[in-house]
Scaffold this active site. Structure first.
Site, mmCIF file in Angstrom:
data_model
loop_
_atom_site.group_PDB
_atom_site.id
_atom_site.type_symbol
_atom_site.label_atom_id
_atom_site.label_comp_id
_atom_site.label_asym_id
_atom_site.label_seq_id
_atom_site.Cartn_x
_atom_site.Cartn_y
_atom_site.Cartn_z
ATOM 1 N N ARG A 1 -114.146 -42.121 -68.676
ATOM 2 C CA ARG A 1 -113.160 -41.667 -69.671
ATOM 3 C C ARG A 1 -111.818 -41.359 -69.018
ATOM 4 O O ARG A 1 -110.764 -41.622 -69.596
ATOM 5 C CB ARG A 1 -113.697 -40.439 -70.416
ATOM 6 N N ARG B 1 -104.592 -43.302 -79.207
ATOM 7 C CA ARG B 1 -105.052 -43.321 -77.818
ATOM 8 C C ARG B 1 -104.660 -44.598 -77.110
ATOM 9 O O ARG B 1 -104.994 -44.772 -75.930
ATOM 10 C CB ARG B 1 -106.579 -43.222 -77.812
ATOM 11 N N LYS C 1 -107.736 -30.275 -76.252
ATOM 12 C CA LYS C 1 -107.194 -30.679 -77.561
ATOM 13 C C LYS C 1 -108.022 -30.122 -78.718
ATOM 14 O O LYS C 1 -107.492 -29.534 -79.655
ATOM 15 C CB LYS C 1 -107.170 -32.217 -77.687
ATOM 16 N N ARG D 1 -122.865 -33.306 -75.254
ATOM 17 C CA ARG D 1 -122.516 -34.654 -75.708
ATOM 18 C C ARG D 1 -122.968 -35.681 -74.676
ATOM 19 O O ARG D 1 -122.859 -35.444 -73.483
ATOM 20 C CB ARG D 1 -120.986 -34.757 -75.899
ATOM 21 N N ARG E 1 -119.263 -28.186 -70.990
ATOM 22 C CA ARG E 1 -119.052 -28.112 -72.447
ATOM 23 C C ARG E 1 -120.349 -28.340 -73.220
ATOM 24 O O ARG E 1 -121.170 -29.167 -72.881
ATOM 25 C CB ARG E 1 -118.027 -29.168 -72.866
HETATM 26 P P1 ADP Z 1 -112.362 -36.426 -75.629
HETATM 27 O O1 ADP Z 1 -110.889 -36.288 -75.874
HETATM 28 O O2 ADP Z 1 -112.938 -35.240 -74.953
HETATM 29 O O3 ADP Z 1 -112.715 -37.725 -74.959
HETATM 30 P P2 ADP Z 1 -112.963 -37.064 -78.447
HETATM 31 O O4 ADP Z 1 -113.935 -36.363 -79.289
HETATM 32 O O5 ADP Z 1 -111.533 -37.063 -78.854
HETATM 33 O O6 ADP Z 1 -113.159 -36.458 -77.002
HETATM 34 O O7 ADP Z 1 -113.401 -38.615 -78.319
HETATM 35 C C1 ADP Z 1 -114.714 -38.982 -77.957
HETATM 36 C C2 ADP Z 1 -114.843 -40.492 -77.905
HETATM 37 O O8 ADP Z 1 -114.622 -41.048 -79.234
HETATM 38 C C3 ADP Z 1 -113.823 -41.216 -77.029
HETATM 39 O O9 ADP Z 1 -114.228 -41.251 -75.667
HETATM 40 C C4 ADP Z 1 -113.810 -42.607 -77.667
HETATM 41 O O10 ADP Z 1 -114.950 -43.347 -77.299
HETATM 42 C C5 ADP Z 1 -113.939 -42.282 -79.157
HETATM 43 N N1 ADP Z 1 -112.596 -42.126 -79.765
HETATM 44 C C6 ADP Z 1 -112.052 -40.972 -80.256
HETATM 45 N N2 ADP Z 1 -110.793 -41.185 -80.688
HETATM 46 C C7 ADP Z 1 -110.532 -42.504 -80.452
HETATM 47 C C8 ADP Z 1 -109.408 -43.332 -80.670
HETATM 48 N N3 ADP Z 1 -108.262 -42.854 -81.189
HETATM 49 N N4 ADP Z 1 -109.514 -44.648 -80.312
HETATM 50 C C9 ADP Z 1 -110.630 -45.145 -79.796
HETATM 51 N N5 ADP Z 1 -111.733 -44.426 -79.552
HETATM 52 C C10 ADP Z 1 -111.690 -43.110 -79.873
#
Ligand code: ADP
Ligand code: ZN
Length: 215
Positions: free
Chosen positions: A170, A87, A13, A159, A126
């Site tokens: 996750r 999400r 994404k 990360r 990554r």
């Molecule tokens: P990835 O899709 O690789 O998990 P992101 O950078 O989108 O990476 O998200 C990293 C973390 O940030 C998630 O695992 C969550 O803890 C938090 N996060 C991001 N977007 C949301 C969301 N819409 N709702 C709740 N937590 C979120």
């Protein structure tokens, strides 16, 4: 106009969103990047978000929703690509209401399909820029100077939530809380499946092709 990129962690994404912000009018809006910035700046929100993020859990809906609400209020007139939001079903319902409130429109939700073995390989290799969020990986996309971002010369790091334990959690959280959104958007005739295994510029072309037909 709003589009959503949707998919498992590691489905690409963020990388596709980077291509969109370079080659199209769409601005990349990543709730993950917003949280990571707050964490780096050690704000109150950042400290709270960090306690959820490092273990691979979701930040509570009320916190995430209010960030998105503020963002839409300020930038809703622009073309926005939402990456990693919504999400959960309550977030999707909140977004629908916010979209109505601000007189906006979701044009499409693009589900980047990708098998678990590939996302695990991608996430564990990554690396990201600690400052601008640029994405690298140790397999085939290293910065020119090891450990230094090509874009902004800040340190490139792994990360905390790209550890094996967090990745496993996750993926479980994705299946439980996020995957149900596929049906939510399918029912609203907004869902398009795209091949998340392909390179991000190929995925970009595929999505822009679909968008051209939606207009
Ligand atoms: P990835 O899709 O690789 O998990 P992101 O950078 O989108 O990476 O998200 C990293 C973390 O940030 C998630 O695992 C969550 O803890 C938090 N996060 C991001 N977007 C949301 C969301 N819409 N709702 C709740 N937590 C979120
Ligand atoms: Zn950088």
């Amino acid at each position: 106009m709003i589009i959503l990129v949707f998919g498992k962690p590691g489905s690409g994404k963020g990388s596709v969103a980077e291509v969109f912000s370079e080659r199209s009018s769409f601005k990349h809006v990543s709730t993950g990047n917003i949280f990571r910035k707050e964490i780096a700046e050690k704000t109150e929100l950042g400290l709270l978000a960090d306690s959820y993020i490092k273990g691979g859990n979701l930040v509570p809906d009320e916190i995430t929703n209010s960030i998105v609400e503020n963002y839409l209020k300020a930038n809703g007139k622009e073309d926005l690509l939402l990456d990693g939001y919504p999400r959960t079903i309550p977030q999707a319902i909140f977004l629908d209401e916010a979209v109505k409130r601000h007189n906006l429109k979701i044009m499409g939700v693009f589900d980047l399909e990708c098998e678990d073995s590939l996302v695990i390989e991608r996430l564990s290799s990554r690396r990201v820029c600690s400052e601008c969020g640029a994405i690298y990986n140790t397999r085939n996309h290293n910065p020119k100077i090891p450990g230094v971002c090509d874009e902004c010369h800040s340190p490139v790091i792994q990360r905390k939530d790209d550890s094996v334990e967090s990745i496993t959690n996750r993926l479980k959280v994705y299946e439980r809380d996020t995957e149900p959104l596929i049906n939510y958007y399918k029912e609203r005739k907004l869902l398009y499946k795209v091949d998340g295994r392909a390179d991000s510029d190929v995925v970009f072309e595929e999505i822009t092709g679909i968008l051209a037909k939606c207009n």
